[in-house]
Design a protein around this motif. Structure first.
Motif, PDB file in Angstrom:
ATOM      1  N   ASP A  21     -13.605  20.026   7.042  1.00  0.00           N
ATOM      2  CA  ASP A  21     -14.277  20.158   8.615  1.00  0.00           C
ATOM      3  C   ASP A  21     -15.410  20.942   8.814  1.00  0.00           C
ATOM      4  N   ASP A  22     -16.040  21.286   7.578  1.00  0.00           N
ATOM      5  CA  ASP A  22     -17.158  22.388   7.671  1.00  0.00           C
ATOM      6  C   ASP A  22     -17.074  23.452   8.642  1.00  0.00           C
ATOM      7  N   VAL A  23     -15.676  23.710   9.044  1.00  0.00           N
ATOM      8  CA  VAL A  23     -15.282  24.861   9.888  1.00  0.00           C
ATOM      9  C   VAL A  23     -14.096  25.724   9.201  1.00  0.00           C
ATOM     10  N   HIS A  24     -13.751  25.275   8.125  1.00  0.00           N
ATOM     11  CA  HIS A  24     -12.227  25.745   7.833  1.00  0.00           C
ATOM     12  C   HIS A  24     -12.523  25.820   5.976  1.00  0.00           C
ATOM     13  N   VAL A  25     -11.862  26.785   5.489  1.00  0.00           N
ATOM     14  CA  VAL A  25     -11.701  26.927   4.094  1.00  0.00           C
ATOM     15  C   VAL A  25     -10.329  27.155   3.492  1.00  0.00           C
ATOM     16  N   SER A  26      -9.859  26.665   2.646  1.00  0.00           N
ATOM     17  CA  SER A  26      -8.798  26.920   1.798  1.00  0.00           C
ATOM     18  C   SER A  26      -8.820  27.069   0.525  1.00  0.00           C
ATOM     19  N   THR A  27      -8.140  28.221  -0.274  1.00  0.00           N
ATOM     20  CA  THR A  27      -7.969  28.553  -1.378  1.00  0.00           C
ATOM     21  C   THR A  27      -7.688  27.515  -2.246  1.00  0.00           C
ATOM     22  N   MET A  28      -7.965  27.302  -3.439  1.00  0.00           N
ATOM     23  CA  MET A  28      -7.638  26.106  -4.432  1.00  0.00           C
ATOM     24  C   MET A  28      -6.030  26.296  -4.703  1.00  0.00           C
ATOM     25  N   ASP A  29      -5.593  27.273  -4.896  1.00  0.00           N
ATOM     26  CA  ASP A  29      -4.044  27.397  -5.401  1.00  0.00           C
ATOM     27  C   ASP A  29      -3.304  27.253  -4.261  1.00  0.00           C
ATOM     28  N   SER A  30      -3.591  27.207  -2.928  1.00  0.00           N
ATOM     29  CA  SER A  30      -2.866  26.991  -1.553  1.00  0.00           C
ATOM     30  C   SER A  30      -2.655  25.294  -1.066  1.00  0.00           C
ATOM     31  N   ILE A  31      -3.664  24.534  -1.933  1.00  0.00           N
ATOM     32  CA  ILE A  31      -3.812  23.140  -1.766  1.00  0.00           C
ATOM     33  C   ILE A  31      -2.596  22.485  -2.439  1.00  0.00           C
ATOM     34  N   HIS A  32      -1.692  21.630  -1.798  1.00  0.00           N
ATOM     35  CA  HIS A  32      -0.704  21.166  -2.380  1.00  0.00           C
ATOM     36  C   HIS A  32      -1.136  19.836  -2.997  1.00  0.00           C
ATOM     37  N   THR A  33      -1.088  19.471  -4.102  1.00  0.00           N
ATOM     38  CA  THR A  33      -1.355  18.292  -4.561  1.00  0.00           C
ATOM     39  C   THR A  33      -0.449  17.696  -5.423  1.00  0.00           C
TER      40      THR A  33
ATOM     41  N   TYR B 216       0.926  -1.273   0.026  1.00  0.00           N
ATOM     42  CA  TYR B 216       0.019  -0.122   0.045  1.00  0.00           C
ATOM     43  C   TYR B 216       1.146   1.289  -0.076  1.00  0.00           C
ATOM     44  N   VAL B 217       0.605   2.048  -1.200  1.00  0.00           N
ATOM     45  CA  VAL B 217       1.373   3.334  -1.003  1.00  0.00           C
ATOM     46  C   VAL B 217       0.585   4.396  -0.698  1.00  0.00           C
ATOM     47  N   ALA B 218       0.498   5.515   0.331  1.00  0.00           N
ATOM     48  CA  ALA B 218      -0.277   6.535   0.482  1.00  0.00           C
ATOM     49  C   ALA B 218      -0.213   7.533  -0.265  1.00  0.00           C
ATOM     50  N   ALA B 219      -1.225   8.187  -0.702  1.00  0.00           N
ATOM     51  CA  ALA B 219      -1.108   9.282  -1.506  1.00  0.00           C
ATOM     52  C   ALA B 219      -1.694  10.403  -0.599  1.00  0.00           C
ATOM     53  N   CYS B 220      -1.357  11.730  -0.839  1.00  0.00           N
ATOM     54  CA  CYS B 220      -1.779  12.791   0.161  1.00  0.00           C
ATOM     55  C   CYS B 220      -1.703  14.352  -0.375  1.00  0.00           C
ATOM     56  N   TYR B 221      -2.631  15.027   0.353  1.00  0.00           N
ATOM     57  CA  TYR B 221      -2.376  16.537  -0.156  1.00  0.00           C
ATOM     58  C   TYR B 221      -2.883  17.271   1.232  1.00  0.00           C
ATOM     59  N   TYR B 222      -2.259  18.299   1.199  1.00  0.00           N
ATOM     60  CA  TYR B 222      -2.533  19.023   2.288  1.00  0.00           C
ATOM     61  C   TYR B 222      -2.693  20.599   2.204  1.00  0.00           C
ATOM     62  N   GLY B 223      -3.177  21.406   2.915  1.00  0.00           N
ATOM     63  CA  GLY B 223      -3.570  22.988   2.894  1.00  0.00           C
ATOM     64  C   GLY B 223      -3.728  23.357   4.206  1.00  0.00           C
ATOM     65  N   ASN B 224      -4.353  24.544   4.381  1.00  0.00           N
ATOM     66  CA  ASN B 224      -4.428  25.331   5.384  1.00  0.00           C
ATOM     67  C   ASN B 224      -5.719  26.386   5.423  1.00  0.00           C
ATOM     68  N   CYS B 225      -6.287  26.638   6.559  1.00  0.00           N
ATOM     69  CA  CYS B 225      -7.311  27.763   6.299  1.00  0.00           C
ATOM     70  C   CYS B 225      -6.875  29.081   6.123  1.00  0.00           C
ATOM     71  N   ASN B 226      -7.031  29.547   4.989  1.00  0.00           N
ATOM     72  CA  ASN B 226      -6.152  30.778   4.630  1.00  0.00           C
ATOM     73  C   ASN B 226      -7.005  31.994   4.022  1.00  0.00           C
ATOM     74  N   ILE B 227      -8.295  31.948   4.259  1.00  0.00           N
ATOM     75  CA  ILE B 227      -9.018  33.197   3.690  1.00  0.00           C
ATOM     76  C   ILE B 227     -10.332  33.301   4.682  1.00  0.00           C
ATOM     77  N   SER B 228     -10.464  34.596   4.682  1.00  0.00           N
ATOM     78  CA  SER B 228     -11.723  35.087   5.724  1.00  0.00           C
ATOM     79  C   SER B 228     -12.806  35.563   4.826  1.00  0.00           C
ATOM     80  N   GLY B 229     -14.023  35.362   5.580  1.00  0.00           N
ATOM     81  CA  GLY B 229     -15.173  36.056   4.761  1.00  0.00           C
ATOM     82  C   GLY B 229     -16.585  35.088   4.817  1.00  0.00           C
ATOM     83  N   GLU B 230     -17.604  35.388   4.394  1.00  0.00           N
ATOM     84  CA  GLU B 230     -18.760  34.620   4.208  1.00  0.00           C
ATOM     85  C   GLU B 230     -18.621  33.431   3.356  1.00  0.00           C
TER      86      GLU B 230
END
Length: 125
Positions: free
Chosen positions: A106-118, A20-34
């Motif tokens: 997690d229904d409580v954080h958002v990340s811009t698409m360009d900041s997600i490391h895929t 089994y070889v794991a694949a992953c991606y990661y990011g962070n909550c980096n934008i404020s607003g509605e």
């Protein structure tokens, strides 16, 4: 005893993964607003259709997803910015200034698409 000469042969073996070889991606909550969920999944902010979820604060919370069958993150929400527009002397209304596509996690954080490391998912097809 003499050995009989044989022509060299090449054997081709089919690759069969056995680990089994794991694949992953990661990011962070980096934008404020509605935050509005893309309710109809059309990739565009539709005022009156897309559902308001919460107001986000870019808190920097990190997230990661691992697993060979993990889905690649898709924009599933928008962070909407509005500005007040005057209609007259004492009247006005809010208009949408921008709607940034984001990944809601997690229904409580958002990340811009360009900041997600895929790019670190070499085994994802």
């Amino acid at each position: 005893m003499k050995m009989k000469w044989e022509e060299p042969r090449v054997e081709v073996q089919k690759f069969m993964p056995n680990e089994y070889v794991a694949a992953c991606y990661y990011g962070n909550c980096n934008i404020s607003g509605e935050v509005y969920m893309d309710t109809n999944h059309n990739g565009q902010y539709d005022e009156g259709i897309d559902r308001y979820k919460y107001t986000n604060d870019a808190c920097g919370h990190n997230f990661s997803v691992t697993g060979q069958d993990s889905p690649q993150p898709q924009a599933n929400a928008f962070v909407v910015e509005r500005e007040w527009v005057w209609d007259g002397l004492f009247e006005g209304h809010y208009e949408v200034r921008s709607a940034t596509p984001v990944y809601n996690f997690d229904d409580v954080h958002v990340s811009t698409m360009d900041s997600i490391h895929t790019h670190e998912r070499p085994n994802h097809s």
